[in-house]
Motif scaffolding. Sequence first.
Motif, PDB file in Angstrom:
ATOM      1  N   PHE A 216       0.847  -1.190   0.000  1.00  0.00           N
ATOM      2  CA  PHE A 216       0.000   0.000   0.000  1.00  0.00           C
ATOM      3  C   PHE A 216       0.880   1.237   0.000  1.00  0.00           C
ATOM      4  O   PHE A 216       1.505   1.568   1.007  1.00  0.00           O
ATOM      5  CB  PHE A 216      -0.928  -0.007   1.211  1.00  0.00           C
ATOM      6  N   ALA A 217       0.951   1.886  -1.145  1.00  0.00           N
ATOM      7  CA  ALA A 217       1.710   3.129  -1.288  1.00  0.00           C
ATOM      8  C   ALA A 217       0.732   4.216  -1.700  1.00  0.00           C
ATOM      9  O   ALA A 217       0.532   4.482  -2.882  1.00  0.00           O
ATOM     10  CB  ALA A 217       2.809   2.968  -2.332  1.00  0.00           C
ATOM     11  N   PRO A 218       0.063   4.855  -0.746  1.00  0.00           N
ATOM     12  CA  PRO A 218      -1.015   5.797  -1.064  1.00  0.00           C
ATOM     13  C   PRO A 218      -0.520   7.022  -1.807  1.00  0.00           C
ATOM     14  O   PRO A 218       0.617   7.459  -1.647  1.00  0.00           O
ATOM     15  CB  PRO A 218      -1.544   6.184   0.326  1.00  0.00           C
ATOM     16  N   ARG A 219      -1.380   7.575  -2.638  1.00  0.00           N
ATOM     17  CA  ARG A 219      -1.057   8.805  -3.349  1.00  0.00           C
ATOM     18  C   ARG A 219      -1.081   9.970  -2.367  1.00  0.00           C
ATOM     19  O   ARG A 219      -2.066  10.194  -1.669  1.00  0.00           O
ATOM     20  CB  ARG A 219      -2.067   9.045  -4.467  1.00  0.00           C
ATOM     21  N   LEU A 220       0.021  10.704  -2.315  1.00  0.00           N
ATOM     22  CA  LEU A 220       0.117  11.861  -1.424  1.00  0.00           C
ATOM     23  C   LEU A 220       0.429  13.141  -2.191  1.00  0.00           C
ATOM     24  O   LEU A 220       0.451  14.222  -1.612  1.00  0.00           O
ATOM     25  CB  LEU A 220       1.204  11.623  -0.367  1.00  0.00           C
ATOM     26  N   ASP A 221       0.664  13.005  -3.495  1.00  0.00           N
ATOM     27  CA  ASP A 221       1.082  14.154  -4.308  1.00  0.00           C
ATOM     28  C   ASP A 221      -0.041  14.645  -5.217  1.00  0.00           C
ATOM     29  O   ASP A 221       0.197  15.193  -6.280  1.00  0.00           O
ATOM     30  CB  ASP A 221       2.308  13.796  -5.151  1.00  0.00           C
ATOM     31  N   HIS A 222      -1.296  14.444  -4.783  1.00  0.00           N
ATOM     32  CA  HIS A 222      -2.440  14.760  -5.622  1.00  0.00           C
ATOM     33  C   HIS A 222      -2.799  16.242  -5.645  1.00  0.00           C
ATOM     34  O   HIS A 222      -3.583  16.698  -6.468  1.00  0.00           O
ATOM     35  CB  HIS A 222      -3.666  13.962  -5.167  1.00  0.00           C
ATOM     36  N   GLY A 223      -2.260  17.021  -4.708  1.00  0.00           N
ATOM     37  CA  GLY A 223      -2.471  18.457  -4.738  1.00  0.00           C
ATOM     38  C   GLY A 223      -3.722  18.961  -4.045  1.00  0.00           C
ATOM     39  O   GLY A 223      -4.034  20.151  -4.129  1.00  0.00           O
ATOM     40  N   ASP A 224      -4.447  18.089  -3.341  1.00  0.00           N
ATOM     41  CA  ASP A 224      -5.627  18.517  -2.589  1.00  0.00           C
ATOM     42  C   ASP A 224      -5.250  18.586  -1.115  1.00  0.00           C
ATOM     43  O   ASP A 224      -5.220  17.565  -0.423  1.00  0.00           O
ATOM     44  CB  ASP A 224      -6.783  17.533  -2.799  1.00  0.00           C
ATOM     45  N   PRO A 225      -4.948  19.774  -0.578  1.00  0.00           N
ATOM     46  CA  PRO A 225      -4.443  19.878   0.800  1.00  0.00           C
ATOM     47  C   PRO A 225      -5.446  19.415   1.849  1.00  0.00           C
ATOM     48  O   PRO A 225      -5.056  18.928   2.904  1.00  0.00           O
ATOM     49  CB  PRO A 225      -4.119  21.367   0.955  1.00  0.00           C
ATOM     50  N   VAL A 226      -6.741  19.559   1.581  1.00  0.00           N
ATOM     51  CA  VAL A 226      -7.757  19.136   2.544  1.00  0.00           C
ATOM     52  C   VAL A 226      -7.747  17.614   2.678  1.00  0.00           C
ATOM     53  O   VAL A 226      -7.753  17.074   3.794  1.00  0.00           O
ATOM     54  CB  VAL A 226      -9.155  19.634   2.113  1.00  0.00           C
ATOM     55  N   ILE A 227      -7.706  16.913   1.563  1.00  0.00           N
ATOM     56  CA  ILE A 227      -7.675  15.449   1.591  1.00  0.00           C
ATOM     57  C   ILE A 227      -6.345  14.949   2.139  1.00  0.00           C
ATOM     58  O   ILE A 227      -6.297  13.972   2.897  1.00  0.00           O
ATOM     59  CB  ILE A 227      -7.933  14.877   0.188  1.00  0.00           C
ATOM     60  N   LEU A 228      -5.245  15.626   1.803  1.00  0.00           N
ATOM     61  CA  LEU A 228      -3.936  15.231   2.321  1.00  0.00           C
ATOM     62  C   LEU A 228      -3.908  15.324   3.843  1.00  0.00           C
ATOM     63  O   LEU A 228      -3.344  14.456   4.524  1.00  0.00           O
ATOM     64  CB  LEU A 228      -2.834  16.107   1.721  1.00  0.00           C
ATOM     65  N   LYS A 229      -4.549  16.352   4.398  1.00  0.00           N
ATOM     66  CA  LYS A 229      -4.619  16.500   5.848  1.00  0.00           C
ATOM     67  C   LYS A 229      -5.358  15.317   6.483  1.00  0.00           C
ATOM     68  O   LYS A 229      -4.933  14.799   7.524  1.00  0.00           O
ATOM     69  CB  LYS A 229      -5.320  17.812   6.194  1.00  0.00           C
ATOM     70  N   ILE A 230      -6.443  14.866   5.858  1.00  0.00           N
ATOM     71  CA  ILE A 230      -7.182  13.709   6.365  1.00  0.00           C
ATOM     72  C   ILE A 230      -6.332  12.447   6.252  1.00  0.00           C
ATOM     73  O   ILE A 230      -6.331  11.598   7.153  1.00  0.00           O
ATOM     74  CB  ILE A 230      -8.515  13.542   5.613  1.00  0.00           C
ATOM     75  N   GLN A 231      -5.596  12.297   5.149  1.00  0.00           N
ATOM     76  CA  GLN A 231      -4.708  11.134   5.000  1.00  0.00           C
ATOM     77  C   GLN A 231      -3.674  11.108   6.115  1.00  0.00           C
ATOM     78  O   GLN A 231      -3.423  10.065   6.718  1.00  0.00           O
ATOM     79  CB  GLN A 231      -4.011  11.174   3.634  1.00  0.00           C
ATOM     80  N   HIS A 232      -3.048  12.245   6.380  1.00  0.00           N
ATOM     81  CA  HIS A 232      -2.039  12.306   7.443  1.00  0.00           C
ATOM     82  C   HIS A 232      -2.659  11.916   8.783  1.00  0.00           C
ATOM     83  O   HIS A 232      -2.046  11.198   9.588  1.00  0.00           O
ATOM     84  CB  HIS A 232      -1.447  13.718   7.537  1.00  0.00           C
ATOM     85  N   TRP A 233      -3.880  12.366   9.021  1.00  0.00           N
ATOM     86  CA  TRP A 233      -4.570  12.013  10.269  1.00  0.00           C
ATOM     87  C   TRP A 233      -4.849  10.517  10.336  1.00  0.00           C
ATOM     88  O   TRP A 233      -4.601   9.879  11.365  1.00  0.00           O
ATOM     89  CB  TRP A 233      -5.873  12.805  10.366  1.00  0.00           C
ATOM     90  N   LEU A 234      -5.324   9.933   9.251  1.00  0.00           N
ATOM     91  CA  LEU A 234      -5.630   8.497   9.230  1.00  0.00           C
ATOM     92  C   LEU A 234      -4.370   7.663   9.453  1.00  0.00           C
ATOM     93  O   LEU A 234      -4.400   6.647  10.147  1.00  0.00           O
ATOM     94  CB  LEU A 234      -6.277   8.112   7.897  1.00  0.00           C
ATOM     95  N   HIS A 235      -3.244   8.103   8.864  1.00  0.00           N
ATOM     96  CA  HIS A 235      -1.995   7.348   9.016  1.00  0.00           C
ATOM     97  C   HIS A 235      -1.459   7.418  10.435  1.00  0.00           C
ATOM     98  O   HIS A 235      -0.726   6.531  10.866  1.00  0.00           O
ATOM     99  CB  HIS A 235      -0.941   7.873   8.036  1.00  0.00           C
ATOM    100  N   GLY A 236      -1.821   8.455  11.160  1.00  0.00           N
ATOM    101  CA  GLY A 236      -1.277   8.634  12.504  1.00  0.00           C
ATOM    102  C   GLY A 236      -2.201   8.195  13.607  1.00  0.00           C
ATOM    103  O   GLY A 236      -1.892   8.394  14.783  1.00  0.00           O
ATOM    104  N   THR A 237      -3.354   7.596  13.273  1.00  0.00           N
ATOM    105  CA  THR A 237      -4.308   7.189  14.303  1.00  0.00           C
ATOM    106  C   THR A 237      -4.865   5.820  13.978  1.00  0.00           C
ATOM    107  O   THR A 237      -4.688   5.310  12.869  1.00  0.00           O
ATOM    108  CB  THR A 237      -5.461   8.214  14.395  1.00  0.00           C
TER     109      THR A 237
END
Length: 338
Positions: A216-237
């Motif tokens: 699982f290598a999730p896309r993090l370079d998609h350019g949507d800062p709102v979704i990236l913030k949620i991804q970072h939260w999901l990865h850390g919890t």
Amino acid sequence: MGAELTKAALTGPAEIGIVVYPGALMSAIYGLTDMFQVAGMQSLEQGGAAAPQIRVSHWQLMEDGTVRKTVDTHPGPSSGLGALILPPTLADLPVGKRMGDLPAWIREQHAGGTTICSVCGGAYLLAESGLASGRTVTTHWSHQELIANRYRDVRIDTDKLVIDEGDIITAGGMMAWINLGLKLVDRLLGTAVMLATARFMLVDPGAREQSYYSVFAPRLDHGDPVILKIQHWLHGTSTKGVTLQMMAERAGLGERTFLRRFQKATGLNPTEYCQRLRIAKSRELLERSYLSIEQVAWQSGYDDTNAYRKIFRKILGVSPKEYRLRFSVVGGTRHATA
């Protein structure tokens, strides 16, 4: 791998940056640079002129506290850093005011979708940036107590050689740069190139043969800062109990809008994304613990073991039991006490 080839042809080589700070282990910096160049050679040998490559850049902390690019294997326009490596140190720890703008610069790269990687004492620099807050990281065992005391909100697990949380990857001992380097080669150029690189350099890929299964290598370079913030939260919890409504509210969006933007940015719906995060966690437990399948399911966020088995097989193509038999690095069948 075809998709990776197409993407590489369109956007150019994936760029991996390596930070050069006072006291950084130069053997690791140059060793990683050489490994990625060897990987490029192996990629060309296997895939021809259109095969994907890795662009390596060095980012040096200057005396005035700024960060500048000092080495670039493919000079010219860049689409941005895919990964940034914080190498180990033998000298003074990379902490405090002497690190200048570096911690803030690392945060900026992460916010833009760069995967941040640390090796051994590089974990201090990761913690200085604030990105390790609330996360579990690995480092050399001798640093465990120091980091735990200095950064109270960082969890340390030195039993693991590499911890891959998608957007942050940490590697343990001083020579774990080899393991990290091969993991990044596997992620960017594919398993066949990773194994060829390991053979060429006479290093053992060991348990990394698990990469024959999807990683699982999730896309993090998609350019949507709102979704990236949620991804970072999901990865850390822990994602157990996380609902679409919770994610949408945290993003400040309506559920339908959030669902559409999340799918567009990551290629997965939020439920599938959370499932892949849980399965990634369970793989670590299956590889490195004596927990029963039921205990692994529970610790991975599944109350229903049968549902866990079905999802695991759907994503990886094997059952949890088969996966453990093939990839366990602890040996034996002893189970931990509940």
